[in-house]
Design an enzyme around this catalytic site. Structure first.
Site, mmCIF file in Angstrom:
data_model
loop_
_atom_site.group_PDB
_atom_site.id
_atom_site.type_symbol
_atom_site.label_atom_id
_atom_site.label_comp_id
_atom_site.label_asym_id
_atom_site.label_seq_id
_atom_site.Cartn_x
_atom_site.Cartn_y
_atom_site.Cartn_z
ATOM 1 N N LYS A 258 4.168 -3.759 -13.488
ATOM 2 C CA LYS A 258 3.121 -2.781 -13.237
ATOM 3 C C LYS A 258 3.812 -1.505 -13.774
ATOM 4 O O LYS A 258 2.833 -0.722 -14.340
ATOM 5 C CB LYS A 258 2.935 -2.892 -11.584
ATOM 6 N N GLU B 60 15.374 -4.878 -13.928
ATOM 7 C CA GLU B 60 15.542 -6.249 -14.319
ATOM 8 C C GLU B 60 14.519 -6.582 -15.477
ATOM 9 O O GLU B 60 15.037 -7.380 -16.400
ATOM 10 C CB GLU B 60 15.323 -6.960 -12.805
ATOM 11 N N GLY C 35 2.186 -3.922 -6.095
ATOM 12 C CA GLY C 35 2.843 -5.072 -7.009
ATOM 13 C C GLY C 35 2.653 -6.255 -6.132
ATOM 14 O O GLY C 35 2.379 -7.554 -6.485
ATOM 15 N N ARG C 36 2.818 -6.154 -4.698
ATOM 16 C CA ARG C 36 2.951 -7.599 -3.799
ATOM 17 C C ARG C 36 1.441 -8.307 -3.643
ATOM 18 O O ARG C 36 1.256 -8.966 -2.910
ATOM 19 C CB ARG C 36 3.457 -7.316 -2.728
ATOM 20 N N GLU D 11 8.159 -6.296 2.817
ATOM 21 C CA GLU D 11 8.204 -4.849 2.024
ATOM 22 C C GLU D 11 6.883 -4.040 2.608
ATOM 23 O O GLU D 11 6.699 -2.901 2.457
ATOM 24 C CB GLU D 11 7.936 -5.268 0.528
ATOM 25 N N HIS E 164 15.996 -30.922 7.701
ATOM 26 C CA HIS E 164 17.483 -31.396 7.705
ATOM 27 C C HIS E 164 18.538 -30.255 7.330
ATOM 28 O O HIS E 164 19.639 -30.467 7.306
ATOM 29 C CB HIS E 164 17.889 -32.419 6.698
ATOM 30 N N LYS F 43 18.018 1.596 -5.974
ATOM 31 C CA LYS F 43 17.819 1.730 -7.540
ATOM 32 C C LYS F 43 18.529 2.832 -8.174
ATOM 33 O O LYS F 43 19.285 2.688 -9.005
ATOM 34 C CB LYS F 43 16.397 1.734 -7.614
HETATM 35 O O1 F6P Z 1 10.991 -4.035 -5.269
HETATM 36 C C1 F6P Z 1 10.125 -2.835 -5.501
HETATM 37 C C2 F6P Z 1 8.932 -3.288 -6.552
HETATM 38 O O2 F6P Z 1 8.348 -1.815 -6.806
HETATM 39 C C3 F6P Z 1 7.962 -3.913 -5.795
HETATM 40 O O3 F6P Z 1 7.104 -3.640 -4.847
HETATM 41 C C4 F6P Z 1 7.297 -4.579 -7.122
HETATM 42 O O4 F6P Z 1 6.532 -5.850 -7.088
HETATM 43 C C5 F6P Z 1 8.565 -4.863 -8.005
HETATM 44 O O5 F6P Z 1 9.435 -3.600 -7.626
HETATM 45 C C6 F6P Z 1 8.274 -4.982 -9.581
HETATM 46 O O6 F6P Z 1 7.864 -3.610 -9.883
HETATM 47 P P1 F6P Z 1 7.124 -3.560 -11.377
HETATM 48 O O7 F6P Z 1 6.008 -4.648 -11.380
HETATM 49 O O8 F6P Z 1 6.766 -2.179 -11.468
HETATM 50 O O9 F6P Z 1 7.997 -4.091 -12.262
#
Ligand code: F6P
Length: 548
Positions: A202, A208, A259-260, A345, A376, A515
Site C-alpha cells: 500500500k 521487508e 491493509g488487512r 491488528e 494431534h 519499526k
Molecule cells: O504491519 C503494519 C502494516 O502497516 C499492516 O497494516 C500492513 O498490512 C502491512 O504493514 C504492509 O503494509 P504495506 O502494504 O504498506 O507494505
C-alpha cells in the site's frame, strides 16, 4: 459520527454482569440441551453461503437479548452505517473505511466509477497473464507476490483456499519475510524469463517488501533478464515510488482501503490471476452478499454482529483470553494467520477513540491450525487444559479434492472427506460433553503393563471436564463466492466487537515503535548510521554478539 456511551457504562453491560453471575458463569451445556430440545434450532443462524450453529456456546436466550441491547446502546448499527456511507471512522488516520465499496455493484457505494474502472484494468491484466501462461515461445509459469501483512496474508490465504479453481499452468508464490531464506527459496525454483513479480505494498515503503523487491530485481538482472517493466508490476497507492523502482505498470487503490482489508482491491491481483476475472467477481459477489446481510438484517439475526457480540461476552464476562479457529478444510490452512492480523491488528487496542485508557479487555488472541492436524497437536489442551478456550469449527460439506479419474481413488478421497467431517463434529461434541470420572471408571481401562497406577488415578487422567464452548460454521462448498462471504463475515464481526469496545479498529500504531527502533539498530549493525545515544544493557549485549 455521533458519540455513544462507553460499553461498560451502559445498562446492558450492567445487565450482562448480573446475568453472568446468576446464570452465565455456571451454564452447563449438557443440561441446557436436556432442558430445551429445540436448543439447536434456537441458536441456528443463516447468512449468505453459510450456516452457523451457536448452540454449543455458553449462552441462553437472555444472554442474546442483553447482548443485542448492548449493540444497540453502543450504536453498532449507527457506526456500521457511518462506515458504509464513507464517514472518516478511522479517526486517528482521518480516513474513511470503504473496503465494502470494492465489492458493491456499480452505482451503489462511494467512489463507484473509480472502483469499477480500477478493477476492470486489474482483471484485464490478470486475464492477459493467464493467457501468457497458455502459449507463446516463453510462456509465463510463475507469479511471485512480494508483500507483507495485508499485502500478503489475504491473497495468500485466498489463493490456497481456491487452489481447485486455479490456473493449472501457473504457480503462485508468496514472499513476505525480510529473512532472505524466504525469497531465496522461491528464486531457486523459478527462472527470470518465465516469472512475473508483483510488488504489493500500500505504502511502497515497507522495509521487508522493499528489500525483497530489490533482491528480486537484482536476481532478475543477474539472471539475464533485462525488461524489468515487463516482469515487475505493482499494487500500491504510491505510484511515484513504484516508478522510481522501475515499474511502469501499477494497479492502484485508495488510502480508505486498510491493509488487512485490501484483498478486494488491486492487492487481490494474485487471486485474480489464479482464479481468473470471473472467479474474482464471484469472490466479490459473495462478500457483497454478506455486506448486505450485515447492513440490513436486524441485530437479532445478524450473524457477523452476533459473532462480534459473542466475542465481547467471552472476553469481558467469561474472561477467556483466546479463541482457536479450526478450519476443517486444508485449503483454509492460512486462515488462522490471516485472522490474526484481521482481528488482533484491528482490535488489539488499549485506549478508546478519545484516547482514554480502557477499563476492560479487547481483542482475544486468535490462533489455530487446520483440522485434523490441530487435533494431534494442541487439542489436548483444549480438552483437558486448565483454561477454557472457545473453538470455532469451520466445516465444508463437499470436497473438491481430486487425484485423477480412477474410481477407486475417487471413493478413497470421498471416504477421507467423511472422515474429516466426522472428526470435526466429534471434537466439538467431545469439548461439550466431556467424560465424567464415573464414566471413565466405568470404562475400566487396563493400566499399561508395568505402570503402578490405580484405577481411580487413571480415571482422573482420563476425565474430561466438558462444557467447553464451540461455534460451528458450515459451508456447502469452498468456492470463490463462499470464501468471499466467509471473509466478509469475519471483517464485520471484528468491526462489531471494536464498535462495542469504542476503539479505532482501523489504525495500527502498535507496529510503529518496533519499526523505528529496527531502523536505528540496523544502522548500528551496519555501523553506518549515527549510532548516537546509549543502549539498554540487554540490547547492547546482544548487538555485540550479532555484529559481524
Ligand atoms: O504491519 C503494519 C502494516 O502497516 C499492516 O497494516 C500492513 O498490512 C502491512 O504493514 C504492509 O503494509 P504495506 O502494504 O504498506 O507494505
Amino acid at each position: 459520527m455521533k458519540d455513544f456511551p462507553r460499553c461498560d457504562a451502559t445498562a446492558a453491560w450492567a445487565a450482562l454482569g448480573g446475568h453472568f453471575e446468576a446464570h452465565g458463569r455456571d451454564l452447563d451445556l449438557r443440561e441446557a440441551f436436556a432442558r430445551d430440545p429445540a436448543r439447536f434450532e434456537r441458536f441456528a443462524f443463516e447468512a449468505p453461503e453459510l450456516f452457523c450453529d451457536l448452540s454449543k456456546n455458553r449462552l441462553d436466550a437472555a444472554t442474546l437479548h442483553f447482548l443485542v441491547d448492548l449493540a444497540r446502546e453502543c450504536g453498532v448499527e449507527a457506526q456500521r452505517d457511518a462506515m458504509l456511507a464513507g464517514e472518516a471512522i478511522n479517526l486517528t488516520e482521518g480516513r474513511a473505511v470503504l473496503h465494502t465499496a470494492l465489492r458493491a455493484p456499480p452505482g451503489t457505494a462511494p467512489f463507484s466509477d473509480e472502483v469499477q474502472a480500477t478493477r476492470e484494468t486489474m482483471l484485464a491484466f490478470a486475464e492477459a497473464v493467464r493467457a501468457r501462461a497458455e502459449g507463446g515461445a516463453r510462456p509465463l509459469r510463475h507469479v511471485v507476490n512480494i508483500g507483507i501483512g495485508g499485502s500478503d496474508l489475504g491473497p495468500q490465504m485466498a489463493v490456497a483456499a481456491l487452489a481447485p479453481f486455479a490456473h493449472p499452468q501457473l504457480a503462485l508464490h508468496f514472499v513476505s519475510n525480510v529473512d532472505g531464506h524466504d525469497i531465496a527459496s522461491v528464486l531457486g525454483r523459478v527462472a527470470p524469463a518465465e516469472t512475473l513479480f508483483i510488488v504489493a505494498s500500500k505504502t511502497f515503503t515497507t522495509q521487508e517488501t522493499m528489500a525483497n523487491a530489490a533482491t528480486a530485481k537484482a536476481w532478475f538482472l543477474a539472471g539475464g533478464g533485462s525488461d524489468v517493466a515487463a516482469h515487475f508490476v505493482a499494487a500500491t497507492t504510491n505510484v511515484e515510488a513504484a516508478a522510481r523502482f522501475g515499474i511502469t505498470r501499477t494497479f492502484g487503490f485508495r488510502d480508505w482501503v486498510g491493509g488487512r482489508y485490501s484483498l478486494w482491491s488491486s492487492i487481490g491481483l494474485p487471486i485474480a490471476i489464479a482464479v481468473g476475472a470471473a472467479g474474482f467477481r464471484e469472490l466479490l459477489a459473495g462478500a457483497h452478499a454478506m455486506d448486505e446481510h450485515f447492513a440490513r438484517t436486524p441485530v437479532e439475526k445478524n450473524l457477523p454482529i452476533l459473532l462480534g457480540l459473542l466475542d465481547v461476552w467471552y472476553r469481558n464476562f467469561h474472561g477467556y483470553t483466546s479463541r482457536s479457529v479450526a478450519p476443517y478444510h486444508h485449503g483454509l490452512k492460512r486462515l488462522p494467520a490471516y485472522l490474526q492480523q484481521l482481528e488482533m491488528e484491528s482490535n488489539g487496542k488499549r485506549v478508546d477513540r478519545e484516547g482514554r485508557e480502557l477499563a476492560y479487555a479487547t481483542s482475544p488472541v486468535v490462533w489455530g491450525e487446520p483440522g485434523t492436524n490441530g487435533q494431534h497437536a494442541y487439542f489436548q489442551m483444549l480438552h483437558q487444559g486448565s483454561e477454557t478456550i472457545p473453538v470455532e469449527f469451520i466445516l465444508v460439506k463437499e470436497s473438491d479434492a481430486q487425484a485423477g479419474g480412477d474410481s477407486a481413488v475417487r471413493e478413497a478421497l470421498a471416504r477421507q472427506q467423511r472422515m474429516l467431517l466426522a472428526n470435526g463434529l466429534a471434537q466439538s461434541q467431545a469439548l461439550m460433553l466431556g467424560r465424567s470420572t464415573a464414566e471413565a471408571l466405568a470404562e475400566q481401562p487396563q493400566a499399561p503393563a508395568g505402570a503402578a497406577i490405580s484405577a481411580a488415578t487413571l480415571a482422573a487422567h482420563r476425565t474430561f471436564p466438558g462444557n467447553r464452548p464451540s461455534t460451528t460454521l458450515v459451508l456447502e462448498r469452498l468456492t470463490p463466492r463462499s470464501l468471499g462471504a466467509l471473509i466478509a463475515l469475519y471483517e464485520h464481526r471484528v468491526f462489531t466487537a471494536g464498535a462495542v469496545w469504542g476503539i479505532d479498529s482501523f489504525d495500527q500504531w502498535g507496529v510503529e515503535l518496533g519499526k523505528g527502533l529496527g531502523n536505528a539498530l540496523l544502522a548500528r549493525l551496519e555501523e553506518s548510521g549515527a549510532a548516537a545515544g546509549p543502549l539498554d544493557g540487554s540490547t547492547a549485549g546482544l548487538l555485540a554478539r550479532l555484529r559481524p
